[in-house]
Design a protein around this motif. Sequence first.
Motif, PDB file in Angstrom:
ATOM      1  N   ALA A  48       0.823  -1.210   0.000  1.00  0.00           N
ATOM      2  CA  ALA A  48       0.000   0.000   0.000  1.00  0.00           C
ATOM      3  C   ALA A  48       0.857   1.260   0.000  1.00  0.00           C
ATOM      4  N   GLY A  49       2.011   1.206   0.656  1.00  0.00           N
ATOM      5  CA  GLY A  49       2.852   2.386   0.734  1.00  0.00           C
ATOM      6  C   GLY A  49       3.444   2.823  -0.584  1.00  0.00           C
ATOM      7  N   VAL A  50       3.412   1.945  -1.580  1.00  0.00           N
ATOM      8  CA  VAL A  50       3.969   2.297  -2.888  1.00  0.00           C
ATOM      9  C   VAL A  50       3.056   3.274  -3.630  1.00  0.00           C
ATOM     10  N   PHE A  51       1.751   3.154  -3.437  1.00  0.00           N
ATOM     11  CA  PHE A  51       0.803   3.941  -4.238  1.00  0.00           C
ATOM     12  C   PHE A  51       0.965   5.446  -4.071  1.00  0.00           C
ATOM     13  N   PRO A 109      -3.408   6.741 -10.061  1.00  0.00           N
ATOM     14  CA  PRO A 109      -4.593   7.614 -10.027  1.00  0.00           C
ATOM     15  C   PRO A 109      -4.866   8.121  -8.617  1.00  0.00           C
ATOM     16  N   GLY A 110      -5.550   9.255  -8.523  1.00  0.00           N
ATOM     17  CA  GLY A 110      -5.819   9.872  -7.234  1.00  0.00           C
ATOM     18  C   GLY A 110      -6.475   8.958  -6.227  1.00  0.00           C
ATOM     19  N   PRO A 111      -7.558   8.219  -6.581  1.00  0.00           N
ATOM     20  CA  PRO A 111      -8.178   7.314  -5.595  1.00  0.00           C
ATOM     21  C   PRO A 111      -7.214   6.261  -5.070  1.00  0.00           C
ATOM     22  N   HIS A 112      -6.313   5.779  -5.912  1.00  0.00           N
ATOM     23  CA  HIS A 112      -5.344   4.785  -5.461  1.00  0.00           C
ATOM     24  C   HIS A 112      -4.364   5.385  -4.456  1.00  0.00           C
ATOM     25  N   ARG A 113      -3.980   6.637  -4.665  1.00  0.00           N
ATOM     26  CA  ARG A 113      -3.061   7.280  -3.726  1.00  0.00           C
ATOM     27  C   ARG A 113      -3.743   7.506  -2.380  1.00  0.00           C
ATOM     28  N   VAL A 114      -5.007   7.892  -2.399  1.00  0.00           N
ATOM     29  CA  VAL A 114      -5.743   8.055  -1.147  1.00  0.00           C
ATOM     30  C   VAL A 114      -5.819   6.736  -0.409  1.00  0.00           C
ATOM     31  N   TRP A 115      -6.156   5.680  -1.151  1.00  0.00           N
ATOM     32  CA  TRP A 115      -6.234   4.373  -0.506  1.00  0.00           C
ATOM     33  C   TRP A 115      -4.882   3.963   0.060  1.00  0.00           C
ATOM     34  N   GLY A 116      -3.812   4.142  -0.704  1.00  0.00           N
ATOM     35  CA  GLY A 116      -2.499   3.730  -0.235  1.00  0.00           C
ATOM     36  C   GLY A 116      -2.070   4.469   1.014  1.00  0.00           C
ATOM     37  N   ALA A 117      -2.350   5.772   1.090  1.00  0.00           N
ATOM     38  CA  ALA A 117      -1.960   6.545   2.262  1.00  0.00           C
ATOM     39  C   ALA A 117      -2.688   6.056   3.514  1.00  0.00           C
ATOM     40  N   CYS A 118      -3.976   5.780   3.401  1.00  0.00           N
ATOM     41  CA  CYS A 118      -4.753   5.309   4.548  1.00  0.00           C
ATOM     42  C   CYS A 118      -4.419   3.863   4.898  1.00  0.00           C
ATOM     43  N   ALA A 119      -4.343   3.024   3.882  1.00  0.00           N
ATOM     44  CA  ALA A 119      -4.135   1.597   4.126  1.00  0.00           C
ATOM     45  C   ALA A 119      -2.761   1.313   4.710  1.00  0.00           C
ATOM     46  N   VAL A 125      -1.026   3.063   6.795  1.00  0.00           N
ATOM     47  CA  VAL A 125      -1.065   3.318   8.235  1.00  0.00           C
ATOM     48  C   VAL A 125      -1.788   2.183   8.955  1.00  0.00           C
ATOM     49  N   GLY A 126      -2.930   1.770   8.409  1.00  0.00           N
ATOM     50  CA  GLY A 126      -3.668   0.689   9.036  1.00  0.00           C
ATOM     51  C   GLY A 126      -2.894  -0.613   9.063  1.00  0.00           C
ATOM     52  N   TYR A 127      -2.232  -0.937   7.964  1.00  0.00           N
ATOM     53  CA  TYR A 127      -1.459  -2.181   7.910  1.00  0.00           C
ATOM     54  C   TYR A 127      -0.267  -2.145   8.866  1.00  0.00           C
ATOM     55  N   LEU A 128       0.388  -0.997   8.992  1.00  0.00           N
ATOM     56  CA  LEU A 128       1.527  -0.901   9.901  1.00  0.00           C
ATOM     57  C   LEU A 128       1.075  -1.083  11.346  1.00  0.00           C
ATOM     58  N   CYS A 129      -0.041  -0.464  11.709  1.00  0.00           N
ATOM     59  CA  CYS A 129      -0.587  -0.666  13.051  1.00  0.00           C
ATOM     60  C   CYS A 129      -1.004  -2.123  13.260  1.00  0.00           C
ATOM     61  N   ALA A 130      -1.554  -2.741  12.218  1.00  0.00           N
ATOM     62  CA  ALA A 130      -1.949  -4.143  12.329  1.00  0.00           C
ATOM     63  C   ALA A 130      -0.743  -5.047  12.521  1.00  0.00           C
ATOM     64  N   ALA A 159      -9.986  -0.990   9.340  1.00  0.00           N
ATOM     65  CA  ALA A 159     -10.252   0.447   9.439  1.00  0.00           C
ATOM     66  C   ALA A 159      -9.391   1.238   8.461  1.00  0.00           C
ATOM     67  N   GLY A 160      -8.094   0.892   8.395  1.00  0.00           N
ATOM     68  CA  GLY A 160      -7.186   1.658   7.545  1.00  0.00           C
ATOM     69  C   GLY A 160      -7.329   1.367   6.070  1.00  0.00           C
ATOM     70  N   ALA A 161      -7.670   0.122   5.718  1.00  0.00           N
ATOM     71  CA  ALA A 161      -7.693  -0.260   4.308  1.00  0.00           C
ATOM     72  C   ALA A 161      -9.078  -0.242   3.696  1.00  0.00           C
ATOM     73  N   VAL A 162     -10.126  -0.230   4.512  1.00  0.00           N
ATOM     74  CA  VAL A 162     -11.488  -0.275   3.975  1.00  0.00           C
ATOM     75  C   VAL A 162     -12.315   0.908   4.457  1.00  0.00           C
ATOM     76  N   ALA A 163     -12.523   1.010   5.758  1.00  0.00           N
ATOM     77  CA  ALA A 163     -13.495   1.978   6.281  1.00  0.00           C
ATOM     78  C   ALA A 163     -13.081   3.420   6.013  1.00  0.00           C
ATOM     79  N   VAL A 164     -11.879   3.798   6.442  1.00  0.00           N
ATOM     80  CA  VAL A 164     -11.457   5.194   6.319  1.00  0.00           C
ATOM     81  C   VAL A 164     -11.315   5.628   4.860  1.00  0.00           C
ATOM     82  N   PRO A 165     -10.577   4.895   4.010  1.00  0.00           N
ATOM     83  CA  PRO A 165     -10.465   5.370   2.616  1.00  0.00           C
ATOM     84  C   PRO A 165     -11.781   5.343   1.862  1.00  0.00           C
TER      85      PRO A 165
END
Length: 428
Positions: free
Chosen positions: A27-30, A36-46, A48-53, A72-78
């Motif tokens: 996710a951090g690569v995006f 595309p913009g939606p992919h970057r938003v998802w990568g930024a949120c996901a 963080v969630g994956y690192l906490c997980a 939460a980081g990869a689905v709900a928030v983004p």
Amino acid sequence: MLTLPTQIPWKHRLLWSGGWFVAFVWAGVFPLIAAPGPHRVWGACASVGYLCAAGAALWSRGRGLSLGFAFAGAVAVPLVMLLIGGGAQSEVGVIERSGVLTLSQATPYLADPRTVVEVTPYLPGMAVFGLPRAVLGDSGPLPGLLGDARLWCAAAFLGCLWAAHRVTRGGTGGAPAGARRRAVGRYAVGAFVASPFVALPLCVSGVDLPLTGLLFLALAYAARRRPVAAGLALAAACSLKWTAWPAVAVAVALLAHRAGVRAAVRGAAVAVAGTVVLVLPSALLSPGPLVQQVFAFPTGRGPWETPAASPLPGRLLADLGPAGWYAAVALLLGGGLAVAVSLVVRRPYDLVSAADRLAIGLSVAFLLAPAGRFGYLALPVSLVVLARLVGGARRTGPAPGLVVRASRPAGPAPAPTPVRVPVAWSAR
């Protein structure tokens, strides 16, 4: 209440944490590339969630917490951020437009598309997920959010997983062992939903999720000897995309092995009849646009250039010219024929083997198609993984090559035949 063991062995914790760390890197690569913009938003949120997980998974009782962080980081928030901000791939707008057109003209296809985004490369069933937008419209924030096609695609996918779990959960052992196995299975399925394989398309597009869920549900019904239910699920899937049509052959072969030829014919009849009922009205109202947009466009033969241009073998061949395109089609047909022959020679015998066979067929099709993209391979990967997470705990048929035949009606076991021992042996 079903719970996992309170203390998770450290080896399992390291494996769980390592999986989330790999997802974090993915996710951090995006945000760092020209995505595309939606992919970057998802990568930024996901990320963080994956690192906490990954960190929470190292705790001896943190598996549930790590799953919560990942979801939460990869689905709900983004997803909420993209819904509010209106960020999505173009497929979402195509589906929603299809719903509006279906309500107004009973067919989801524009008669004369001018640009690629006006093309609808899906069969009429996909317009169902655009109907909420057509009914609710964009008046107000709540109707605007509830009308988003991604929500309904995700709901269909999760509903199919729930139904498949109910179908396959029988026979998983005694009460304590079966309860624990089902609890572990639910955690594993939840982790897969929160993984990049599902979370990314769920947030930015969602168009392939209903197809994946329906195909998996159809195989689950076939494995449980329910031909009518399997046929209905296949009809729904086949009305979304024509790439689902090979699943009919796999499910019918599984039904033939599990329930007999008559059940297989019944399932095939329901699947074909249901698909015809769902597709035929649009085919009669707009046959030209349907052929051009649904069949010619995805294969690179339509008047518009398809955006599916990943450097896969079929695409590389098609780029060589007309001869290369026909060569790719010939290889595609040959691969399909080989998979069809395998269904006759060695039928799938349970959910896992059927999912594997369908995944092989779809992978061959996506790799050798004249136009394709790497993202298409998420469908066969998902089928293989879900079959093992949901239905892999129990075998639903005999092992390959084992044939059981009943030569006489069941009855009392015959008396054992006396064994004569040679005199020379008895003297020893």
